[in-house]
Design an enzyme around this catalytic site. Structure first.
Site, PDB file in Angstrom:
ATOM      1  N   GLU A 114     100.940 -97.212  -8.538  1.00 13.80           N
ATOM      2  CA  GLU A 114     101.284 -96.012  -7.753  1.00 13.80           C
ATOM      3  C   GLU A 114     102.634 -96.207  -7.082  1.00 13.80           C
ATOM      4  OE1 GLU A 114      98.173 -95.687  -4.843  1.00 13.80           O
ATOM      5  OE2 GLU A 114      96.587 -95.666  -6.360  1.00 13.80           O
ATOM      6  N   LYS A 116     105.001 -96.532  -3.997  1.00 15.89           N
ATOM      7  CA  LYS A 116     104.767 -96.893  -2.588  1.00 15.89           C
ATOM      8  C   LYS A 116     105.578 -95.935  -1.728  1.00 15.89           C
ATOM      9  CE  LYS A 116     104.407-100.671   0.679  1.00 15.89           C
ATOM     10  NZ  LYS A 116     104.925 -99.946   1.820  1.00 15.89           N
ATOM     11  N   ASP A 118     107.199 -94.020   1.254  1.00 14.25           N
ATOM     12  CA  ASP A 118     107.779 -94.528   2.488  1.00 14.25           C
ATOM     13  C   ASP A 118     107.554 -93.496   3.584  1.00 14.25           C
ATOM     14  OD1 ASP A 118     108.981 -96.431   3.917  1.00 14.25           O
ATOM     15  OD2 ASP A 118     110.987 -96.173   3.074  1.00 14.25           O
ATOM     16  N   TYR A 225      95.771 -91.639  -1.440  1.00 14.08           N
ATOM     17  CA  TYR A 225      95.635 -92.734  -2.412  1.00 14.08           C
ATOM     18  C   TYR A 225      94.455 -93.654  -2.138  1.00 14.08           C
ATOM     19  CZ  TYR A 225      98.428 -94.714   1.405  1.00 14.08           C
ATOM     20  OH  TYR A 225      98.908 -95.070   2.636  1.00 14.08           O
ATOM     21  N   LYS A 314     107.916-104.624  -3.976  1.00 14.90           N
ATOM     22  CA  LYS A 314     108.999-103.902  -3.297  1.00 14.90           C
ATOM     23  C   LYS A 314     110.271-103.872  -4.144  1.00 14.90           C
ATOM     24  CE  LYS A 314     108.743-103.532   1.019  1.00 14.90           C
ATOM     25  NZ  LYS A 314     108.213-103.485   2.304  1.00 14.90           N
ATOM     26  N   CYS A 416     153.290-103.539   7.824  1.00 11.93           N
ATOM     27  CA  CYS A 416     152.483-103.799   6.631  1.00 11.93           C
ATOM     28  C   CYS A 416     152.097-105.278   6.556  1.00 11.93           C
ATOM     29  CB  CYS A 416     153.276-103.410   5.381  1.00 11.93           C
ATOM     30  SG  CYS A 416     152.461-103.883   3.843  1.00 11.93           S
ATOM     31  N   CYS A 419     154.192-106.717   3.290  1.00 12.11           N
ATOM     32  CA  CYS A 419     155.653-106.818   3.209  1.00 12.11           C
ATOM     33  C   CYS A 419     156.336-106.687   4.573  1.00 12.11           C
ATOM     34  CB  CYS A 419     156.209-105.760   2.260  1.00 12.11           C
ATOM     35  SG  CYS A 419     156.113-104.095   2.933  1.00 12.11           S
ATOM     36  N   CYS A 434     152.118 -97.895   4.365  1.00  8.37           N
ATOM     37  CA  CYS A 434     153.246 -98.810   4.441  1.00  8.37           C
ATOM     38  C   CYS A 434     154.451 -98.050   3.889  1.00  8.37           C
ATOM     39  CB  CYS A 434     152.960-100.035   3.578  1.00  8.37           C
ATOM     40  SG  CYS A 434     154.436-100.917   3.049  1.00  8.37           S
ATOM     41  N   CYS A 440     157.350-103.259  -1.528  1.00  8.46           N
ATOM     42  CA  CYS A 440     156.119-103.904  -1.067  1.00  8.46           C
ATOM     43  C   CYS A 440     155.371-104.466  -2.272  1.00  8.46           C
ATOM     44  CB  CYS A 440     155.251-102.900  -0.313  1.00  8.46           C
ATOM     45  SG  CYS A 440     153.673-103.589   0.210  1.00  8.46           S
TER      46      CYS A 440
HETATM   47  S1  IVH Z   1      97.106 -98.715  -0.235  1.00 12.86           S
HETATM   48  C1  IVH Z   1      93.994-101.259   1.734  1.00 12.86           C
HETATM   49  N1  IVH Z   1      98.795 -97.225  -1.637  1.00 12.86           N
HETATM   50  O1  IVH Z   1     102.127 -98.968   2.523  1.00 12.86           O
HETATM   51  C2  IVH Z   1      95.107-100.581   1.044  1.00 12.86           C
HETATM   52  N2  IVH Z   1      99.425 -97.901   0.551  1.00 12.86           N
HETATM   53  O2  IVH Z   1     102.645-101.714   3.289  1.00 12.86           O
HETATM   54  C3  IVH Z   1      96.123-100.054   1.967  1.00 12.86           C
HETATM   55  N3  IVH Z   1     101.599 -97.051   1.262  1.00 12.86           N
HETATM   56  O3  IVH Z   1      99.826 -99.054   5.153  1.00 12.86           O
HETATM   57  C4  IVH Z   1      97.136 -99.180   1.469  1.00 12.86           C
HETATM   58  N4  IVH Z   1     102.060 -95.928  -0.579  1.00 12.86           N
HETATM   59  O4  IVH Z   1     101.074 -96.831   4.663  1.00 12.86           O
HETATM   60  C5  IVH Z   1      98.572 -97.880  -0.479  1.00 12.86           C
HETATM   61  N5  IVH Z   1     100.164 -95.888  -2.964  1.00 12.86           N
HETATM   62  C6  IVH Z   1      99.933 -96.529  -1.809  1.00 12.86           C
HETATM   63  C7  IVH Z   1     100.865 -96.520  -0.748  1.00 12.86           C
HETATM   64  C8  IVH Z   1     100.577 -97.226   0.422  1.00 12.86           C
HETATM   65  C9  IVH Z   1     102.485 -96.267   0.639  1.00 12.86           C
HETATM   66  C10 IVH Z   1     101.819 -97.610   2.611  1.00 12.86           C
HETATM   67  C11 IVH Z   1     100.625 -97.492   3.523  1.00 12.86           C
HETATM   68  C12 IVH Z   1     100.294 -98.912   3.855  1.00 12.86           C
HETATM   69  C13 IVH Z   1     101.599 -99.603   3.650  1.00 12.86           C
HETATM   70  C14 IVH Z   1     101.421-101.091   3.415  1.00 12.86           C
END
Ligand code: IVH
Length: 679
Positions: A114, A116, A118, A225, A314, A416, A419, A434, A440
């Site tokens: 999935e 991640k 932010d 998720y 990451k 400069c 030069c 310059c 130069c």
């Molecule tokens: S699973 C027990 N899935 O990342 C499992 N977290 O660094 C806990 N996050 O606290 C989280 N996308 O806020 C999960 N696809 C994803 C995510 C995700 C972002 C965040 C979430 C978590 C943090 C951990």
């Protein structure tokens, strides 16, 4: 550092607490996440080596983020945990290996991968299908009640669809899509209000508003998720089924999740999403791999604050913290002085960055960058690195007068740095230059580099190192001097053998046959890029006509304004420049006259003829062929019609060639084209 481990641990804890406060309570962090992670890793390593130093309140022992007292408290039925991080393919392989060992299984495992997101983790409880409560993660055990605010997030349904379970606690992420973030910040900037440093802080700041009307006006979105509690229906047998079920209940789930097999599948997903990252409508900082099978998840369980069955892989951090070692001024081709910050090398966005441009002195003052400052550097994708901001809390102060910074404000040099000529900054202009011109060394070097570049005279083998030496040994003062260089002279340079010297002389020789637009571009007239050079060449047809024109006449050229016209006129008014052109001619550099722009009758050996180019040519690019044809008065069109005089077909020519045959248009191969060009 000479401090003992106890003092170092205490210092790291104090710094982490300070960051936690700014991040979680004020929603206004002063350092990037990567820096926070680095401090946390340092503290963890220290505690691993000296377990006696671990304190129960160490930031390593809990999930940070004390819930704000402004909101009601929610105690999570099941703690909201965090994820362990992987930073490399090896880390991912180790994660997969640990799982195999614990489960005692062999073969490739099924994972769900999935993005991640932010944003900000939330828990949302639905009783009998109705949204009852929403909470932030807080410290993982206790979160803040943000029900009223989450109700304003359009994509979070107030009622689930279909047959809802009696109780569902879904977990996910609230985030702010990039477009909305930019729009919101633009508006805030217009009104002189505070802007958010990134979409995540904007999401957090928006969700943790005491007035839900404010949250409602913010462009928030959410993806789900995970699961906290489920009652009244059987648990899905794995992560993939869980996501399907959440989706069926009307909860938003990322469309970018994928089932993958084994480490190879995980890493392939990581690469695919990484390539997509810049085009995604929301910000992600990595991907998450989750063991699919729920039975396996249960057997694997948790360790301290994270599940053993999931890991966050990451992306290389796009922001990092480093220190400014010095600020220098580079002198460019047109004499422009560019301030450059020399940095303590830092790994960011996947590369090591040791210099970053500050563009101009106004920018230096605006950002208030000084030598010795701790700064945030950003490099996203292939974009050139930039200095985002100074971490003012870390600015070194004058030991004798602690209210004053140790380093003074950076000033534009009066002369400069290369030069020694005077530096001038025209009224109302950001750039300072310059005034040394061709005297130069820096400007000579840059001018030569530009003259020889691919889109100009295209001299292969005339690299930076060679140019530097040619200027330093005074072998070349102006581009015209290049055409007098001998193999012996060149072979005397560092790292230049007989063979490469001979090749370079040949390349210089070959550049004698050029075009007027290339020459005009290559001369390096300030503000004259390729497009302007072409427009000037088309308009005037010959260099003589351009050199004889005054500012008003030059302004007649399409897209040329008064500033550029003045630069062009001033350039050709200079005796030095006129002389360079004369010597270029004497040394045999040739550029055919250009056909006049449309409207004026074209001249040249191919005037009145229309060409269409198709397929791949072996000895030149299509652009080069088009340029050569235009230089001889021909028109180059994009599609074949009865009016087309010739279609030039290279290899893999397709529909245009077929169309030419259909219409009986004459088809030329590359040799025939060359013959025509020779006239
Ligand atoms: S699973 C027990 N899935 O990342 C499992 N977290 O660094 C806990 N996050 O606290 C989280 N996308 O806020 C999960 N696809 C994803 C995510 C995700 C972002 C965040 C979430 C978590 C943090 C951990």
């Amino acid at each position: 550092m000479t401090d003992g481990p106890a003092a170092r641990a205490a210092a790291l804890r104090a710094e982490l607490r300070q960051h936690d406060y700014r991040y979680y309570v004020l929603n206004d962090p002063s350092v990037p996440d990567a820096e926070y992670d680095r401090l946390m890793r340092a503290l963890r390593a220290l505690e691993a080596a000296h377990p006696e130093l671990i304190t129960p309140d160490s930031p390593t022992q809990r999930v940070a983020g004390a819930p704000s007292e402004a909101f009601g408290e929610v105690v999570h039925r099941i703690p909201m945990l965090s994820l362990d991080n992987a930073f490399s393919a090896e880390d991912v392989a180790a994660f997969d290996r640990r799982i195999h060992e614990r489960l005692g299984v062999e073969g490739e495992l099924d994972y769900v991968a999935e993005p991640k997101l932010d944003g900000l983790a939330i828990s949302v409880i639905y009783r009998d299908g109705a949204l009852e409560q929403a909470a932030t993660r807080g410290d993982g055990v206790t979160g803040e009640d943000v029900t009223a605010n989450v109700r304003t997030v359009r994509r979070v349904p107030h009622r689930l669809s279909g047959r809802a379970p009696s109780l569902l606690e879904a977990r996910g992420e609230v985030f702010m899509p990039l477009k909305g973030f930019e729009r919101m910040n633009a508006r805030a900037r217009e009104r002189g209000e505070k802007v958010f440093v990134n979409p995540r802080n904007a999401a957090a700041g928006s969700l943790r508003q005491l007035d839900p009307a404010i949250t409602a006006a913010r462009p928030l979105d959410a993806f789900f998720y995970g699961l906290g509690v489920l009652e009244g229906e059987p648990l899905p047998d794995g992560q993939a089924r869980l996501l399907e079920r959440l989706r069926a209940l009307g909860l938003p789930v990322s469309p970018d999740v994928r089932r993958v097999r084994g480490v190879a599948g995980c890493l392939e997903y990581y690469r695919d999403i990484g390539a997509l990252r810049g085009a995604l409508p929301y910000q992600i900082d990595g991907v998450v791999y989750k063991v699919n099978s729920r039975a396996d998840q249960e057997r694997l369980g948790f360790v301290s604050r994270a599940p053993r069955w999931a890991i966050a892989h990451k992306f290389p951090a796009e922001e990092a913290v480093t220190v400014v070692r010095g600020i220098e001024f580079n002198v460019g081709r047109t004499g422009a002085l560019t301030p450059i910050a020399r940095l303590e090398p830092v790994f960011v966005g996947g590369v090591t960055v040791s210099n970053v441009t500050l563009h101009n002195i106004d920018e230096v003052h605006h950002k208030d960058v000084r030598v010795g400052d701790t700064v945030i550097v950003r490099r996203a994708g292939d974009v050139i690195p930039e200095l985002v901001s100074v971490v003012l809390e870390k600015r070194p102060m004058n030991p004798r007068r602690p209210s004053e910074p140790a380093s003074p404000e950076v000033q534009l040099p009066a002369s400069c740095p290369v030069c020694g000529s005077r530096v001038l900054r025209a009224e109302g202009e950001a750039v300072a230059r310059c005034t040394g011109g061709f005297t130069c060394r820096a400007q000579r070097q840059e001018a030569l580099r530009h003259f020889a570049s691919r889109r100009a005279l295209d001299i292969e083998g005339l690299g930076d190192k060679v140019v530097e030496q040619l200027v330093e040994h005074e072998l070349v003062r102006s581009p015209a001097d290049l055409y007098a260089l001998t193999t012996e002279q060149l072979a005397g340079l560092e790292r230049m053998g007989e063979k490469s010297a001979a090749n370079l002389v040949a390349a210089i020789g070959a550049s004698r046959e050029t075009t007027l637009p290339r020459l005009l571009y290559g001369l390096g007239i300030p503000d004259v890029g390729e497009a302007t050079a072409l427009a000037l060449a088309r308009h005037f047809g010959t260099l003589e006509a351009l050199m004889a024109a005054d500012e008003a006449q030059i302004q007649q050229v399409e897209d040329v304004g008064p500033v550029v016209a003045a630069e062009v006129a001033a350039f050709f008014a200079s005796k030095d420049h006129r002389n360079v052109i004369k010597v270029l001619r004497d040394k045999g550099v040739r550029w055919p006259d250009m056909p006049k722009a449309p409207g004026e009758a074209a001249t040249g050996t191919l005037a009145g003829k229309t060409f269409v180019l198709t397929g791949t040519l072996a000895t030149m690019t299509r652009e080069e062929a088009a340029e050569a044809l235009a230089a001889r008065g021909a028109k180059v069109a994009g599609s074949v019609s009865k009016k087309t005089s010739y279609v030039v077909a290279g290899s893999e020519a397709g529909s245009k060639l077929a169309r030419a045959r259909e219409l009986g248009v004459r088809v030329l191969d590359e040799d025939e084209l060359r013959a025509l060009l020779r006239g």
